[in-house]
Structure formats: structure tokens, C-alpha cells
Design a protein around this motif. Structure first.
Motif, PDB file in Angstrom:
ATOM      1  N   SER A 620       5.972   3.066   3.932  1.00  0.00           N
ATOM      2  CA  SER A 620       5.301   3.161   2.629  1.00  0.00           C
ATOM      3  C   SER A 620       5.109   4.631   2.275  1.00  0.00           C
ATOM      4  N   GLU A 690       5.057   0.197  -1.453  1.00  0.00           N
ATOM      5  CA  GLU A 690       4.383  -0.550  -0.399  1.00  0.00           C
ATOM      6  C   GLU A 690       5.438  -1.350   0.369  1.00  0.00           C
ATOM      7  N   LYS A 691       5.683  -0.922   1.597  1.00  0.00           N
ATOM      8  CA  LYS A 691       6.673  -1.613   2.421  1.00  0.00           C
ATOM      9  C   LYS A 691       6.153  -2.996   2.801  1.00  0.00           C
ATOM     10  N   GLU A 692       6.986  -4.011   2.558  1.00  0.00           N
ATOM     11  CA  GLU A 692       6.582  -5.395   2.840  1.00  0.00           C
ATOM     12  C   GLU A 692       7.488  -6.088   3.847  1.00  0.00           C
ATOM     13  N   GLY A 701      10.159  -3.776  -0.454  1.00  0.00           N
ATOM     14  CA  GLY A 701       8.774  -3.774  -0.892  1.00  0.00           C
ATOM     15  C   GLY A 701       8.648  -3.575  -2.385  1.00  0.00           C
ATOM     16  N   THR A 702       7.429  -3.249  -2.815  1.00  0.00           N
ATOM     17  CA  THR A 702       7.110  -3.105  -4.230  1.00  0.00           C
ATOM     18  C   THR A 702       6.892  -1.645  -4.568  1.00  0.00           C
ATOM     19  N   GLN A 716      10.484  -4.709  -7.477  1.00  0.00           N
ATOM     20  CA  GLN A 716      10.920  -4.845  -6.091  1.00  0.00           C
ATOM     21  C   GLN A 716      12.128  -3.935  -5.851  1.00  0.00           C
TER      22      GLN A 716
END
Length: 784
Positions: A620, A690-692, A701-702, A716
Motif C-alpha cells: 500500500s 490500498e493493497k487487498e 487493490g483500490t 480497482q
């Protein structure tokens, strides 16, 4: 030794006698020759017409006609390692160059830093009265020194070159190069639209350097190290040069191997009974696995030409045309340099050396690539994407590489390619001429020699003894020997009895005409080196390594393997490293500043090297720009890192905040703010990722955009796990020089931020960087 003062010193100058001898600058012997040392990149044994190849190189052919061509001259199989040999006369592992500098691993054999006791040729010649110049590719300093805060000890200017102009790393964009002039980065003098190409620029600088000194001291000799980016990927060439070779490769690489071998036999370059090895000589993903079931590298599989469909044949042939145009183009500029020397009556007394640093490159894999950074990121190429960009190959919108079948063709009659210690990786062209001092004209030499032999040869020709010390460092012994006897006499013994090789898990040893070589795939991660199969060849008569005699002569094989271990020990060759390109390039390396959670950058500064900049890979991050925008209408780049072929940027366009991420050049992902940016002072415009999740190829992520605390957009995206560029890309604030990440940037290059002021840009990162967690664990499991 220092020259003693032999004058007389008394209290009064009137009673004293001066002696200028100790204070005079060094002076070369009267009539000493110049040296032009041309180091081509990834040009295989048989690409050029003078070696039976399909690509006309009339100016290099002219050099051969004034001198000799060697048929058994060898390199290490990779860029930095060979270049270290070419300038020091020592084996690559003694130079701490077991691999390229970007792949240094922190051991004495592979630190990316050539020890000062292994002095370089320009350090010797500069102290003997030669001017020393370098243009083009350096690739001989570690990544933590490729920046403006670093010491220049391992830059060309720190290793004996008085003037230099080129690039520090493994490769660069030929249309938008990362240029350094002496000791600082500079912008290219014009754009591709204005006719710019790096090879043209480097040749202009070569002639300029020579003219500058000759205007003052016309009799002073020079040493020019001319190392263009050609023909390393990206294969970039002017369209008109590519078109010269249209239709020339339509029959395919296997047919070309046959045609080239026939010409080589006719020219006397190889024995008359030489045969061609198969196009997949050490296995395929279907026929071979590692000791623990690891897969055979897909990268090193060659697709037989008759298995391709018509579109694929058209694409593959075009990729070869582009490469040919690239080589033909650099030959043209070599001719321009030689024409200047001839017009100024300098060519006759100039020793000209032409070599390549390794065999033709197989990094394009079975299908070729429009962006070779995919290889460095562990991402397979997409054939449909490559076909869609056929007409753009060689231009500014591709970072291309041909399929490995052409590497085998341009290495005819040998097997394999760059990285491998078969002759396809190590046997390379070597042409030497000195019209005034060497009588041979257009002759061929079959003596066995190596890149380490060039420095002793030049010193021998120039009549210069290697010094005992350079800059206070006692010098180590050369591994190389002079080739002067071979140049003058085709029947002379080479003097070389043994040569060891080791590269990325591939190993071989040459000893008195015999060779033992492993079939271990490079960058495969197989490890288990003690389980390697060794093959045995009598290469004095079997240059193409066809007849494996290991089963027939086990004692001979055992003898050579023992010699390899002895030579490896003597040359400090351990540890061996066969990890994947992504693993190697992502290995943590020294930085001038300790890793932090926040990095702050400012406008109006030079680009910050990717290797020394914030690492956002696989984690992130937040990019925040503190700006003043007194009125609507501000636009331009706030932050940018990378280029079209991999990178990300934050910029303002049409009063909206934009973030773009080019995923290895294959996917442009853009998030645009839904509101106009505000006006005022000390405003924060930011992008937050934000790493998901993680896949083998990307972090997902987003990406959200903010004006202060207000979210104004999200989307995304996926971010790449490896570097944006093999040599490291630049991080910019307030502008983006060179190749843009996106065509959506506002304004004209370099897309400078206007209508406001950037106070600073901060980049916050959270979580461990990619290599320390998920991927490292997965790779560890793979190794075990």
C-alpha cells in the motif's frame, strides 16, 4: 615510479635551476596509435555479413578487410561480466561481476563493484599520455551508485575516462535515453520527432570529443571506448532502416541457420563438416523437469518455424527486420566515425577493435516481446498484443525483442544464446585492424581467445607496460594474454590453455581444445548443482557442440570437471545463482539512506533513480502533493516514475486530479477525480493505493484520489511486482522527462506543472515491501 626533481634549489631563485620533468603531464611515445574500441551489445556470432550473417554491415566489413577476424573468441555470456573483462583483463568473478550490476548479490564474486586492484585500461593509458573517452553503455557500477548523491568512484570518470557521455545501466530507450554527461544527468538534445536516436547522438559526441582535443594537441593519441546500445533490447531503429530488410526473414530462422552455415563454410569461418544443433538442444517444458520436478523455463523454448501460423510468421519476421535495421543503423554510424578519422588522416594509425559482449539474446522467449520488462517481471508475453503492435515495432511505442529462434539463427552454428555457456552464449565476433602496424588484410584467425585478452593485446601493441600500482592500489595480475602473435601470424599458438565460465547456473570449462559444459537451465531456480549433467565436446573440431563424448570418454570429462572446480575456486566464482530474473532483480540491495515509511521529494531536481527511490512494489502507498493553486487552470505532472512500458503518475488535467498506472506497458489504468481541484495554499492532492490481494504477477487493490480528506475518485488497479526498468527508471516531481507514461498528460513535454507551485511531494508506504513477505515465502517453497 615518480620522476625525481633534478634541478637545484637554493635560497635565491637566481641561484636555483628548475626542472620541469616531474611536473609535466604524461606524454605518449611519438607516433603512438589511437585506439577505437567498439563494443556492440547482444550481437551474435553470425548476425553480421563479415561472419556469414544475413545483415549487411559494410563499414564493419571494411574494418575486417583491413585486419583479421577471430572465429574462436569468447565472452562470459552476459553484459557487465564481459565488459569488466574487456576493460580490466581479469576474469569476471575476480572483477566481482558474476552477473549484471543490477543483479549484484552482496558476495565477493558478485557485488557489482570492480575492485581497484583490477585497474582499467583508461586508468593506464590516461597516465601514459592518451586522451581517454567513452560513449554509450557503461554497466559497470552498482545500482546504489547510479545516482547524484553517490560516489563517482565507479563511474567512467572515476575509472580513468576523461570525458564520457552515455548511460550507466544495462539498457536504455534508444528514443528517450537516460543520459549522463561526465558526472550529471542531461536531457537529450532533441526529440524523436526531430530525428533523435541515441546511436546518432553517441557518434556525434565521439567525433566532438576527438575534435576538441585535436584542435589543441593534434599529435596526442586517444583511446575511444565506443559502446552503443545496439543491439540490446529495446530494438529501436528508424523506420527507413527497418524497411531496408523488409521480406528478408520470411523463410524463418531455421532456414536462415542453414543459409548462414553455408556462407560460413564458404568463408572458412568454421570447419567444413560443421553441423547444426537442434533448435531446442537442452530440452523443452514438455520433455524435461528439474531434479525436484521444477519446470523447464518456458523462456528457453524455441517454437519450430513450421508450427507457426501465418500471422505469427509475419510478426516474427518483422521482429527480425527491426533487429536487422538496428544493426544496420549502428554500422552506418560506425562508418561515420571511421570516415571522420579517414578525412583527418588518423585512420591509418588507429587500432580498431570490434567485439560483441555476448551471444544474441534469448530474452524474447518463444514469442518475442513488445515490452521486455515483462521478462523482468515474470510475466509471459501475449501473442495477440504483440500482433496488434506489429506496425509499431522499433518505434517509440514499443520496447521490443525478437523471439529466441532468431537468437539461435544469429548465433549460427552454435546452440543456445546469451546467458548460456554453450558457444551460442560465448562465441562472438572479434575484428582487429591497425593498418599502419599490422600487415594482415582480410584474414581469418582460428586461435582460441577470450575477452580478458583484449587489454593485454592493446598494451602490447601500444608498447605500454601495466603499472604495478594505480592510485595507490597494488595491481593484481592479468588473467588475459596478448593476442598480438595471433594477429600477425595465423599459425601462431594462442598461448591460452584454459578458460573457465560460469553464468546464472550455467557452467563450462575449455581446456586445450576440449570443453565440458552443463545443461543446467539458467534463471531456472533448479539449484542442485551437484546433480548437473556435464557434456563433453572436442570443440577444436566440433565448434557447434554436436557430438557429446561424455559417455565415450568419462576420464576426459572427469578431468575437465575437476579443472572447472579448480578454476572456479581460484577465481572466487561461488556462490552460484540460478534464481529467476524477478527474484534476482528484486533482491534488496544497499541504499544511501535506510528504508523509511515516508519519502519526500521536491521539484526542480534531477530524477531520482528507481533503485534509490521509494519502493511501492507490492504494498500500500499514498502519494501526496502539497501545492499552492491561486486560481483555476493549474495543470501538469505532480509526480511520475517509470515510462510507458511500466510506471505510474499523479497529474492535473482539465482541473481534475488524475492517477495513471501502466502495468508493464500492457494495461493503462486510470482514475480521474470527479471534482475540480480546489484553489488556495498548502493544498494536499493525493492518490492512495490500498493493497487487498496478491497474484503471482501483481498486487491488487483500490486506488483512491483525494483533495485533502475528501475522496474524489476511486478504481480497482493492479501494480507490478518487479522494477519499471531493468536499469531503474527515474522519479520526477513537477515534470516528466523522456518517454511519457501516458499520452493523456496535458501540455507539451516535459509536461511541467504550471498555474501553481509544488512545495513538495511525500510518498508514504506501509507494510513490508513485496520481496520480504508473500513472494519470498512462495519462492522459498519453490526452491525447497
Amino acid at each position: 615510479m615518480p620522476v625525481p626533481f633534478r634541478g637545484k634549489v637554493n635560497v635565491d631563485i637566481r641561484d636555483s635551476d628548475p626542472d620541469w620533468t616531474p611536473f609535466e603531464p604524461p606524454k605518449a611515445p611519438e607516433g603512438a596509435p589511437n585506439v577505437v574500441y567498439i563494443v556492440l551489445d547482444d550481437v551474435g556470432f553470425s548476425a553480421m555479413s563479415s561472419y556469414g550473417g544475413p545483415i549487411e554491415t559494410p563499414n564493419i566489413d571494411a574494418i575486417a578487410s583491413r585486419g583479421v577476424r577471430f572465429t574462436q573468441w569468447h565472452t562470459t555470456a552476459l553484459c557487465s561480466p564481459t565488459r569488466s573483462c574487456l576493460l580490466t583483463g581479469r576474469n569476471h568473478t575476480r572483477n566481482s561481476m558474476a552477473c549484471i550490476t543490477e543483479a549484484a548479490i552482496g558476495f565477493p564474486n558478485a557485488s557489482g563493484t570492480i575492485p581497484p586492484e583490477n585497474g582499467m585500461l583508461p586508468e593506464i593509458l590516461g597516465e601514459r599520455g592518451w586522451n581517454t573517452y567513452m560513449v554509450g553503455k557503461w554497466h559497470l557500477c552498482p545500482t546504489d551508485e547510479m545516482n547524484l548523491a553517490a560516489t563517482r568512484r565507479n563511474w567512467p570518470s572515476g575509472r580513468g575516462f576523461e570525458r564520457w557521455y552515455g548511460f550507466l545501466g544495462a539498457e536504455t530507450n534508444q528514443w528517450y535515453p537516460d543520459l549522463v554527461y561526465d558526472n550529471h544527468p542531461v536531457d537529450q538534445p532533441r526529440s524523436p520527432e526531430e530525428g533523435y536516436h541515441l546511436t546518432d547522438d553517441l557518434t556525434d559526441k565521439s567525433i566532438e570529443f576527438i575534435k576538441d582535443a585535436k584542435s589543441i594537441a593534434p599529435d596526442k593519441p586517444f583511446f575511444l571506448y565506443y559502446a552503443p546500445g545496439a543491439c540490446h533490447a529495446p530494438h529501436h531503429a528508424p523506420k527507413e532502416w527497418i524497411e531496408k530488410f523488409a521480406g528478408r526473414f520470411d523463410e524463418g530462422y531455421e532456414a536462415m541457420r542453414e543459409q548462414t552455415l553455408a556462407r560460413q563454410k564458404e568463408l572458412g569461418l568454421v570447419p567444413a563438416d560443421t553441423e547444426l544443433p537442434p533448435v531446442n538442444p537442452i530440452g523443452t517444458p514438455q520433455t524435461r523437469t528439474g531434479p525436484d520436478g521444477q519446470p523447464f523455463p518456458e523462456l528457453d523454448y524455441t517454437r519450430p518455424w513450421d508450427t507457426l501460423n501465418d500471422d505469427e510468421k509475419r510478426l516474427f519476421a518483422r521482429m527480425a527486420e527491426v533487429y536487422a535495421g538496428f544493426l544496420g543503423h549502428v554500422d552506418h554510424h560506425i562508418g561515420r566515425l571511421l570516415a571522420y578519422l579517414e578525412q583527418t588522416d588518423q585512420l591509418e594509425n588507429t587500432m580498431v577493435i570490434v567485439v560483441s559482449d555476448n551471444g544474441a539474446s534469448g530474452e524474447g522467449g518463444p514469442n518475442g516481446s513488445v515490452n521486455e520488462m515483462k521478462f523482468a517481471n515474470g510475466i509471459p508475453d501475449d501473442l495477440a498484443e504483440n500482433l496488434a503492435k506489429l506496425d509499431e515495432l522499433g518505434g517509440t511505442r514499443t520496447y521490443n525483442h525478437y523471439p529466441n529462434g532468431w537468437a539461435m539463427a544469429f548465433n549460427t552454428p552454435f546452440k543456445m544464446w546469451k546467458r548460456y555457456e554453450f558457444n551460442g552464449g560465448t562465441a562472438d565476433p572479434c575484428i582487429i585492424s591497425w593498418p599502419m602496424g599490422a600487415p594482415a588484410r582480410g584474414e581469418i584467425r582460428h586461435q582460441y581467445h577470450h575477452a580478458i585478452d583484449i587489454v593485454p593485446t592493446i598494451l602490447d601493441v601500444l608498447g605500454v607496460e601495466a603499472p604495478e600500482a594505480i592510485k595507490g592500489h597494488t595491481q593484481s595480475a592479468f588473467d588475459g594474454i596478448s593476442m598480438r602473435g595471433s594477429i600477425d601470424d595465423k599459425t601462431a599458438e594462442s598461448g591460452r590453455k584454459t578458460q573457465f565460465y560460469s553464468m546464472l547456473g550455467s557452467r563450462s570449462i575449455w581446456h586445450e581444445g576440449w570443453k565440458a559444459v552443463t545443461t543446467h537451465p539458467t534463471v531456472s531456480g533448479w539449484a542442485n548443482f551437484n546433480a548437473d549433467e556435464w557434456e563433453l565436446y572436442h570443440v577444436d573440431v566440433d565448434r557447434s557442440e554436436i557430438n557429446n563424448l561424455a559417455a565415450e570418454q568419462p576420464e576426459k570429462l572427469r578431468e575437465l570437471v575437476n579443472i572447472w572446480f579448480a578454476e572456479a575456486g581460484a577465481n572466487g566464482a561461488f556462490p552460484l545463482d540460478d534464481r529467476s530474473a524477478l527474484e534476482i532483480l528484486s533482491t534488496p540491495r544497499p541504499q544511501l539512506s535506510a528504508p523509511a515509511d515516508r519519502y519526500v521529494y521536491y521539484p526542480d531536481t534531477a530524477a531520482v533513480s528507481e533503485w534509490q527511490a521509494v519502493n511501492t512494489r507490492g504494498r500500500s502507498f499514498v502519494i501526496g502533493a502539497l501545492v499552492d493553486t491561486p486560481a483555476p487552470g493549474a495543470e501538469g505532472v505532480l509526480f511520475a516514475m517509470g515510462a510507458r512500458f511500466g510506471g505510474h503518475a499523479l497529474y492535473v488535467k482539465d482541473n481534475r486530479l488524475h492517477y495513471v498506472n501502466s502495468f508493464v506497458g500492457a494495461l493503462e489504468q486510470q482514475v480521474v477525480g470527479t471534482k475540480d481541484i480546489p484553489t488556495g495554499e498548502n493544498l494536499i492532492l493525493s492518490a492512495s493505493f490500498e493493497k487487498e490481494g496478491m497474484t503471482p504477477e501483481a498486487a491488487t487493490g483500490t486506488l483512491s484520489l483525494y483533495h485533502g480528506k475528501e475522496k474524489v475518485g476511486e478504481g480497482q488497479i493492479k501494480t507490478q511486482l518487479g522494477a519499471f526498468a531493468i536499469a531503474g527508471s527515474g522519479l520526477y516531481v513537477g515534470r516528466h522527462n523522456g518517454e511519457p507514461i501516458t499520452d493523456d498528460y496535458p501540455g507539451e513535454p516535459p509536461h511541467t506543472f504550471t498555474g501553481g507551485t509544488i512545495n513538495r511531494v511525500a510518498v508514504d508506504v506501509s507494510g513490508e515491501p513485496y520481496m520480504d513477505l508473500e513472494r519470498e515465502a512462495a519462492l522459498m517453497l519453490m526452491r525447497e
